[in-house]
Design an enzyme around this catalytic site. Structure first.
Site, short mmCIF file in Angstrom:
data_model
loop_
_atom_site.label_atom_id
_atom_site.label_comp_id
_atom_site.label_asym_id
_atom_site.label_seq_id
_atom_site.Cartn_x
_atom_site.Cartn_y
_atom_site.Cartn_z
N ARG A 81 16.50 -22.78 -92.33
CA ARG A 81 15.90 -23.80 -91.48
C ARG A 81 14.41 -23.98 -91.79
O ARG A 81 13.88 -25.10 -91.76
CB ARG A 81 16.10 -23.39 -90.01
CG ARG A 81 15.62 -24.42 -88.99
CD ARG A 81 16.13 -24.04 -87.60
NE ARG A 81 15.71 -25.00 -86.58
CZ ARG A 81 14.80 -24.75 -85.65
NH1 ARG A 81 14.19 -23.56 -85.60
NH2 ARG A 81 14.49 -25.66 -84.76
N HIS A 141 12.56 -27.46 -92.53
CA HIS A 141 11.42 -27.94 -91.74
C HIS A 141 10.16 -28.06 -92.57
O HIS A 141 9.27 -28.84 -92.23
CB HIS A 141 11.20 -27.03 -90.53
CG HIS A 141 12.18 -27.27 -89.42
ND1 HIS A 141 11.89 -27.05 -88.09
CD2 HIS A 141 13.45 -27.75 -89.44
CE1 HIS A 141 12.94 -27.36 -87.35
NE2 HIS A 141 13.90 -27.79 -88.15
N ASP A 142 10.08 -27.31 -93.66
CA ASP A 142 8.94 -27.45 -94.56
C ASP A 142 9.04 -28.76 -95.34
O ASP A 142 8.09 -29.55 -95.38
CB ASP A 142 8.90 -26.27 -95.53
CG ASP A 142 7.71 -26.34 -96.48
OD1 ASP A 142 6.62 -26.79 -96.05
OD2 ASP A 142 7.86 -25.95 -97.65
N VAL A 154 8.16 -32.36 -93.96
CA VAL A 154 6.77 -32.65 -93.58
C VAL A 154 5.86 -32.43 -94.79
O VAL A 154 5.73 -31.31 -95.28
CB VAL A 154 6.32 -31.74 -92.41
CG1 VAL A 154 4.93 -32.13 -91.93
CG2 VAL A 154 7.32 -31.79 -91.26
N GLY A 210 6.43 -32.97 -97.74
CA GLY A 210 7.17 -32.43 -98.87
C GLY A 210 7.25 -30.91 -98.82
O GLY A 210 6.71 -30.27 -97.91
N ASP A 250 5.96 -27.91 -99.43
CA ASP A 250 4.64 -27.40 -99.85
C ASP A 250 4.21 -26.15 -99.09
O ASP A 250 3.05 -25.74 -99.16
CB ASP A 250 3.57 -28.49 -99.68
CG ASP A 250 3.34 -28.85 -98.21
OD1 ASP A 250 4.18 -28.49 -97.36
OD2 ASP A 250 2.30 -29.48 -97.91
N ASN A 280 9.29 -26.64 -83.87
CA ASN A 280 9.10 -25.26 -84.37
C ASN A 280 8.66 -24.27 -83.30
O ASN A 280 8.95 -23.07 -83.40
CB ASN A 280 8.07 -25.26 -85.49
CG ASN A 280 8.54 -26.05 -86.71
OD1 ASN A 280 9.71 -26.02 -87.05
ND2 ASN A 280 7.61 -26.75 -87.35
N PRO A 308 14.24 -34.13 -88.02
CA PRO A 308 15.34 -34.57 -87.16
C PRO A 308 15.51 -33.65 -85.96
O PRO A 308 15.39 -32.43 -86.07
CB PRO A 308 16.57 -34.49 -88.08
CG PRO A 308 16.00 -34.63 -89.47
CD PRO A 308 14.66 -33.93 -89.41
N HIS A 336 24.51 -25.73 -90.13
CA HIS A 336 24.78 -25.23 -88.79
C HIS A 336 26.10 -24.47 -88.71
O HIS A 336 26.60 -24.19 -87.64
CB HIS A 336 24.77 -26.38 -87.78
CG HIS A 336 23.40 -26.90 -87.49
ND1 HIS A 336 23.16 -28.06 -86.79
CD2 HIS A 336 22.16 -26.42 -87.85
CE1 HIS A 336 21.84 -28.27 -86.71
NE2 HIS A 336 21.23 -27.29 -87.36
N THR A 337 26.64 -24.12 -89.87
CA THR A 337 27.80 -23.24 -89.90
C THR A 337 27.39 -21.78 -89.67
O THR A 337 28.24 -20.92 -89.51
CB THR A 337 28.55 -23.37 -91.23
OG1 THR A 337 29.72 -22.56 -91.19
CG2 THR A 337 27.70 -22.92 -92.41
N ASP A 379 28.25 -22.12 -84.69
CA ASP A 379 29.67 -22.16 -85.07
C ASP A 379 30.37 -21.01 -84.37
O ASP A 379 30.26 -19.86 -84.79
CB ASP A 379 29.81 -22.02 -86.59
CG ASP A 379 31.25 -21.84 -87.04
OD1 ASP A 379 32.17 -21.94 -86.20
OD2 ASP A 379 31.46 -21.59 -88.25
N ASP A 401 30.62 -21.25 -94.13
CA ASP A 401 31.92 -21.80 -94.50
C ASP A 401 32.01 -23.24 -94.00
O ASP A 401 31.00 -23.82 -93.58
CB ASP A 401 33.06 -20.94 -93.93
CG ASP A 401 32.93 -20.71 -92.43
OD1 ASP A 401 32.36 -21.58 -91.72
OD2 ASP A 401 33.38 -19.65 -91.94
#
Length: 332
Positions: free
Chosen positions: A64, A68-69, A72, A74, A76, A97, A166, A196-197, A248, A256
């Protein structure tokens, strides 16, 4: 035969300038550290394996962080910067965050281990990309050749984090638009949502679905009734918003395709997850069905989408820097 050779020569002379253009743009490459830090992948993997022994969530958390990097400024490493010095507003304190993003301590441990082996060579942005791949493959998911050569940014962008990442409350149209803004398509939306598995989510990110969906005073009608009852028990109406729930429920620590099978049976935890399948007429429905029925198809798509995401506006060449401490800009 001679005509084929001469044709090949013409093709080579045409391609050569193109190759020079690409190398001058310092494109990312899987062999970037092959001479300067050949063991970097195994160092990253080893630290994560150690961390997983006491924290089964860490793989999902590190994946994640890379996501999240990249959304924003790109990919970096800006998500890693603490507030202080020239960083007046950190991305760590942005809404997506704050009290949610985690794994920073493990990134610091990876960085320290890499620095002891190859000082001043590997960027924090590349560490995030390598950590995501190691985390996914260690959880039983696909492996891929991570493209490397990113450099670390000198600024953070808190407003960018608030607006570009998002959200679990976003409509599918909004999420698709945020992906499109960084050059990712609908297939990338569905494939990357499949992360999100594994991992967990706090009640506060979906509790409105359980009791007062869209201000109706009733639960989200797309939620499976049995699953709804379980979630209401773990996230009571006036309970703690920080209680953790498996993204999950069927295989929470394994990478999976059960995430997609869950969507098909209305067991998506976040609204943004379930909308991939429950938005009438959406092109995402057929992709969800495809991934639910074919784990290999999901794995191939996920690996490619991670590469696509990792290519978002990297700093290369002489841009940015190689941070010695991922939490702060050099010299600050």
């Amino acid at each position: 035969m001679p005509s084929f050779s001469s044709h090949k020569l013409v093709v080579l002379t045409i391609l050569l300038p193109v190759a020079l253009i690409y190398s001058s743009n310092a494109q990312l490459t899987s062999s970037f550290y092959s001479n300067t830090c050949p063991n970097v992948s195994s160092i990253v993997r080893s630290v994560i394996q150690q961390a997983l022994q006491s924290d089964p969530r860490i793989g999902a958390s590190l994946t994640r962080l890379h996501f999240h990097d990249c959304f924003v400024n790109g990919c970096d490493g800006s998500v890693l910067l603490d507030q202080g010095g020239n960083i007046t507003l950190s991305e760590k304190n942005a809404v997506p965050n704050n009290n949610s993003a985690r794994g920073f301590d493990v990134v610091d441990r990876i960085k320290a281990s890499v620095e002891s082996s190859c000082p001043g060579v590997v960027s924090c942005a590349d560490i995030l990309a390598l950590a995501a791949e190691a985390s996914v493959s260690l959880a039983g998911g696909p492996s891929w050749s991570v493209l490397l050569g990113r450099r670390d940014g000198l600024i953070a962008n808190q407003s960018g984090a608030n607006n570009s990442i998002p959200s679990p409350f976003d409509s599918l149209a909004n999420i698709t638009a945020k992906f499109a803004a960084v050059g990712l398509n609908t297939n990338d939306v569905v494939a990357l949502s499949g992360a999100h598995t594994f991992g967990r989510a706090q009640c506060r990110f979906f509790s409105s679905r359980l009791f007062n969906f869209s201000g109706t005073g009733r639960p989200d009608p797309t939620l499976n009734a049995t699953y709804l009852a379980t979630l209401q028990q773990n996230c009571p109406q006036n309970g703690s918003g920080t209680n953790l729930n498996n993204l999950d429920p069927s295989s929470p620590n394994t990478f999976d395709n059960n995430y997609f099978a869950n969507l098909v049976t209305n067991r998506g935890l976040l609204q943004s997850d379930q909308e991939l399948f429950s938005t009438n007429g959406s092109s995402t429905i057929s992709i969800v069905n495809s991934f639910a029925g074919n784990q290999n198809a999901f794995f191939v798509a996920f690996a490619q989408s991670m590469i696509n995401m990792g290519n978002i506006s990297p700093l290369t060449g002489t841009q940015g820097e190689i941070r010695s401490d991922c939490k702060k800009v050099n010299g600050s």
